[in-house]
Structure formats: structure tokens, C-alpha cells
Design a protein around this motif. Structure first.
Motif, PDB file in Angstrom:
ATOM      1  N   PRO A  16      -1.358  28.013 -26.740  1.00  0.00           N
ATOM      2  CA  PRO A  16      -0.132  27.225 -26.876  1.00  0.00           C
ATOM      3  C   PRO A  16       0.117  26.233 -25.738  1.00  0.00           C
ATOM      4  O   PRO A  16       0.594  25.137 -25.967  1.00  0.00           O
ATOM      5  N   LYS A  17      -0.201  26.623 -24.523  1.00  0.00           N
ATOM      6  CA  LYS A  17      -0.043  25.733 -23.379  1.00  0.00           C
ATOM      7  C   LYS A  17      -1.389  25.695 -22.655  1.00  0.00           C
ATOM      8  O   LYS A  17      -1.701  26.560 -21.843  1.00  0.00           O
ATOM      9  N   CYS A  53       5.083  31.561 -26.555  1.00  0.00           N
ATOM     10  CA  CYS A  53       5.503  30.164 -26.679  1.00  0.00           C
ATOM     11  C   CYS A  53       6.613  30.050 -27.725  1.00  0.00           C
ATOM     12  O   CYS A  53       6.354  29.713 -28.877  1.00  0.00           O
ATOM     13  N   CYS A  56       6.932  26.791 -29.976  1.00  0.00           N
ATOM     14  CA  CYS A  56       5.795  26.313 -30.781  1.00  0.00           C
ATOM     15  C   CYS A  56       6.230  26.047 -32.215  1.00  0.00           C
ATOM     16  O   CYS A  56       7.081  26.742 -32.759  1.00  0.00           O
ATOM     17  N   ILE A  61       0.958  24.844 -36.587  1.00  0.00           N
ATOM     18  CA  ILE A  61      -0.172  25.676 -36.178  1.00  0.00           C
ATOM     19  C   ILE A  61      -0.842  26.284 -37.414  1.00  0.00           C
ATOM     20  O   ILE A  61      -2.066  26.299 -37.530  1.00  0.00           O
ATOM     21  N   VAL A 100      -4.837  23.073 -28.835  1.00  0.00           N
ATOM     22  CA  VAL A 100      -4.122  24.313 -29.116  1.00  0.00           C
ATOM     23  C   VAL A 100      -5.031  25.331 -29.802  1.00  0.00           C
ATOM     24  O   VAL A 100      -4.928  26.521 -29.564  1.00  0.00           O
TER      25      VAL A 100
END
Length: 127
Positions: A16-17, A53, A56, A61, A100
Motif C-alpha cells: 500500500p505504501k 492502510c 486505500c 485494488i 502497489v
């Protein structure tokens, strides 16, 4: 008796990060050159993701993971990469990237039943 087939697999990760390098294993992809077998399984654990996250976009995703799957299996309407041969698709999907959705390095193994091996890897690495 069925022969063992050499295969390669990679774990599909959600990062996510990217700058934090934290990830959640969300799937597994497997490929056997000799048989031409290529497939993947994924499961997005939304509870776990919301902890790592909370901001998000889960729908985006999910769409990206589905695109990853459609390219893997070579679905006709999944774009030009999905139309490449299985080896090229697997190499493209497992290429190092800073995004990601990432994959682990590829790992080899031998299997008499590639679908069952995919299921076992998915259970061990994701579930």
C-alpha cells in the motif's frame, strides 16, 4: 505414472505504501514452461488492509488484481500483454516494479499436479 513438471511461482504482494516496504501476501502465480500451464489465485483480506492502510481504495485494488489475473490467464479482452505467450506473460507479471501490486522473486519447484500445487502454495503463502 505422471512425470513431475518443473514450475516457477511468485507470491503476489500488495504494497500500500511503497516507501514503507510493508506488504500483505494476496496471491500466488505459477508457470510451467514444459506444459504451458499458467494460473494464479488471489484473495484481498480487506480487514488486514484496512489496518495497514485505512485510506486505500479497495475497489481500485480489487480491479487491479483482477486485471493481473486476466493477463495471467491470457484473457482475450485483457490487452496486448495478455495476448503474449505464457512465458512472456509470466515474466512481465513477475518483473520488478515499484507499484502497489508487486511480486516476490520467482522460486522453482517440481509438481505432478500443477493445479494442486497452486492451491497448496496459495494456502501456505496467503491464507
Amino acid at each position: 505414472m505422471q512425470d513431475s513438471h518443473l514450475y516457477e511461482y511468485a507470491v503476489i504482494r500488495l504494497v500500500p505504501k511503497v516507501e514503507r516496504e510493508e506488504f500483505i501476501n494476496v496471491g500466488v502465480g505459477i508457470f510451467s514452461k514444459k506444459t504451458g500451464f499458467i494460473n494464479m489465485r488471489y484473495l484481498l483480506n480487506k480487514e488486514k488492509l484496512s489496518v495497514i492502510c485505512p485510506d486505500c481504495d479497495l475497489e481500485e485494488i480489487e480491479r487491479n488484481l483482477d486485471s493481473f489475473r486476466r493477463i495471467c490467464i491470457g484473457q482475450k479482452n485483457a490487452g496486448p500483454i495478455a495476448q503474449m505467450d505464457a512465458a512472456s506473460r509470466f515474466r512481465w507479471l513477475t518483473a520488478t516494479r515499484s507499484s502497489v501490486i508487486q511480486t516476490s522473486l520467482t522460486h522453482p519447484g517440481f509438481s505432478k499436479d500443477l493445479e494442486q500445487t497452486l492451491n497448496c502454495l496459495f494456502e501456505e503463502m496467503v491464507l
